[in-house]
Design an enzyme around this catalytic site. Structure first.
Site, short mmCIF file in Angstrom:
data_model
loop_
_atom_site.label_atom_id
_atom_site.label_comp_id
_atom_site.label_asym_id
_atom_site.label_seq_id
_atom_site.Cartn_x
_atom_site.Cartn_y
_atom_site.Cartn_z
N ASP A 176 -10.84 50.94 -150.90
CA ASP A 176 -11.20 50.47 -152.24
C ASP A 176 -10.12 50.89 -153.23
O ASP A 176 -9.69 52.06 -153.24
CB ASP A 176 -12.55 51.06 -152.65
CG ASP A 176 -13.06 50.43 -153.94
OD1 ASP A 176 -13.72 49.38 -153.86
OD2 ASP A 176 -12.80 51.00 -155.01
N ASN A 184 -7.80 45.25 -164.54
CA ASN A 184 -8.18 43.94 -165.07
C ASN A 184 -8.37 43.97 -166.58
O ASN A 184 -7.93 43.05 -167.29
CB ASN A 184 -9.48 43.46 -164.40
CG ASN A 184 -9.23 42.79 -163.06
OD1 ASN A 184 -8.15 42.24 -162.82
ND2 ASN A 184 -10.22 42.84 -162.18
N HIS A 189 -6.71 39.37 -165.53
CA HIS A 189 -7.07 39.07 -164.15
C HIS A 189 -5.88 38.55 -163.34
O HIS A 189 -5.86 38.72 -162.11
CB HIS A 189 -8.22 38.07 -164.12
CG HIS A 189 -9.53 38.66 -164.56
ND1 HIS A 189 -10.30 39.44 -163.73
CD2 HIS A 189 -10.19 38.60 -165.74
CE1 HIS A 189 -11.39 39.84 -164.37
NE2 HIS A 189 -11.35 39.34 -165.60
N ASP A 193 -5.05 40.06 -159.82
CA ASP A 193 -4.87 39.29 -158.58
C ASP A 193 -3.57 39.68 -157.88
O ASP A 193 -3.52 39.78 -156.65
CB ASP A 193 -4.86 37.79 -158.88
CG ASP A 193 -6.24 37.25 -159.25
OD1 ASP A 193 -7.23 37.98 -159.05
OD2 ASP A 193 -6.31 36.11 -159.72
N GLU A 219 -12.40 44.36 -154.94
CA GLU A 219 -11.20 45.15 -154.65
C GLU A 219 -11.34 45.96 -153.36
O GLU A 219 -10.64 46.93 -153.15
CB GLU A 219 -10.91 46.10 -155.82
CG GLU A 219 -11.93 47.19 -156.04
CD GLU A 219 -13.08 46.77 -156.96
OE1 GLU A 219 -13.69 47.67 -157.57
OE2 GLU A 219 -13.35 45.56 -157.08
#
Length: 298
Positions: A176, A184, A189, A193, A219
């Site tokens: 994680d 973010n 975003h 990404d 994530e």
């Protein structure tokens, strides 16, 4: 002996062979073959049916199919000393290469008949490849290119079964990204990404060829480590953690440092779901203990 050739078909909508046989060479009956090839879209099964059905026409020990564009090789039977291979092409599209092998040298008549029956394989092969591509797309995360959650569920069941059958260890990592929501919120975003893609790439680079990487969601990533005991899995997990910490993701001129927390579990007498749950709980403990660390399940 290793004769090679290239088999091309035109744009006629037919399964009939387009190879002309030399005078004196009897054309094999391909009706049973073409009928059998219409029974499946599974590529491995298709090649097995083809190999078994043409045994009466051209006896052989093994058949190998190679597709360099899709990066895989499938084999049926055993490799013999002598072989012949053909690159298949349909309407300008490369379908890959088929090779047949056996201990006895192939005669000119054998080669002519192989070319003849290969024409019956072209359209079913094209359809099987399209079907395989559709399945791959359905099991691949479009953002990172690794397997998705559906792929994980399929592979986890299979890997647990194989591990028990062959009495081999199987380990699972749950990875994680730490503080990903802050990435973010701060950068947007699009940058988030890019970070996901970078983490997937770095993780994949640190795995062996037999290991499997999936994006579980958000994530979170999952790694299946075949034939890997608990101590080996902890070493792999720590290597991934340290590599990601040492790397940096540069996006739009911004140098973003990322860390991950990792939970590790090794299969016991349990289901695949239980194995995942133990690794996920270990991940939760790693988060509770400060993040950017590896925690093994008890």
């Amino acid at each position: 002996m290793a004769p090679q050739g290239s088999l091309n078909t035109d744009n006629k909508p037919t399964l009939a062979p387009v190879v002309s046989l030399a005078r004196g060479v009897e054309a094999p009956d391909t009706l049973r073959l073409t009928t059998a090839l219409q029974t499946t879209l599974d590529l491995e099964q298709l090649l097995r049916i083809f190999s078994e059905t043409v045994q009466d026409i051209v006896p052989h020990q093994g058949l190998t199919y190679r597709n360099d564009e899709r990066r895989f090789v499938l084999a049926v039977g055993h490799t013999g000393r002598h072989h012949c291979s053909y690159r298949l092409n349909l309407l300008g599209s490369e379908l890959g290469e088929v090779a047949m092998s056996r201990s006895k040298r192939f005669s000119e008549q054998d080669l002519a008949q192989i070319e003849y029956v290969l024409c019956a394989l072209v359209y079913p092969l094209r359809n099987a490849l399209h079907y395989r591509d559709a399945l791959d797309a359905a099991h691949r995360d479009p953002l990172t290119g690794v397997g998705n959650r559906a792929a994980l569920e399929d592979h986890l069941r299979r890997e647990v079964t194989l591990a028990r059958r062959h009495h081999q260890p199987l380990s699972l990592l749950v990875i994680d990204i730490d503080w990903f929501k802050q990435v973010n919120d701060r950068y947007g975003h699009a940058i988030g990404d890019a970070v996901l893609r970078a983490v997937a790439h770095v993780t994949q680079e640190g795995l062996r060829g037999d290991d499997l990487l999936f994006r579980f969601g958000g994530e979170e990533f999952v790694v299946l480590l075949r034939a890997t005991p608990a101590d080996g899995a902890a070493i792999v997990a720590e290597r991934i953690r340290a590599t990601i910490e040492a790397a940096s993701c540069t996006c739009d001129g911004k140098d973003i440092k990322v860390t991950v927390s990792v939970g590790v579990a090794t299969l016991r007498e349990e289901t695949g779901d239980s194995l995942f749950d133990r690794a996920d709980h270990a991940l939760y403990q790693a988060k509770q203990q400060g993040r950017n660390r590896v925690q093994s399940a008890q």
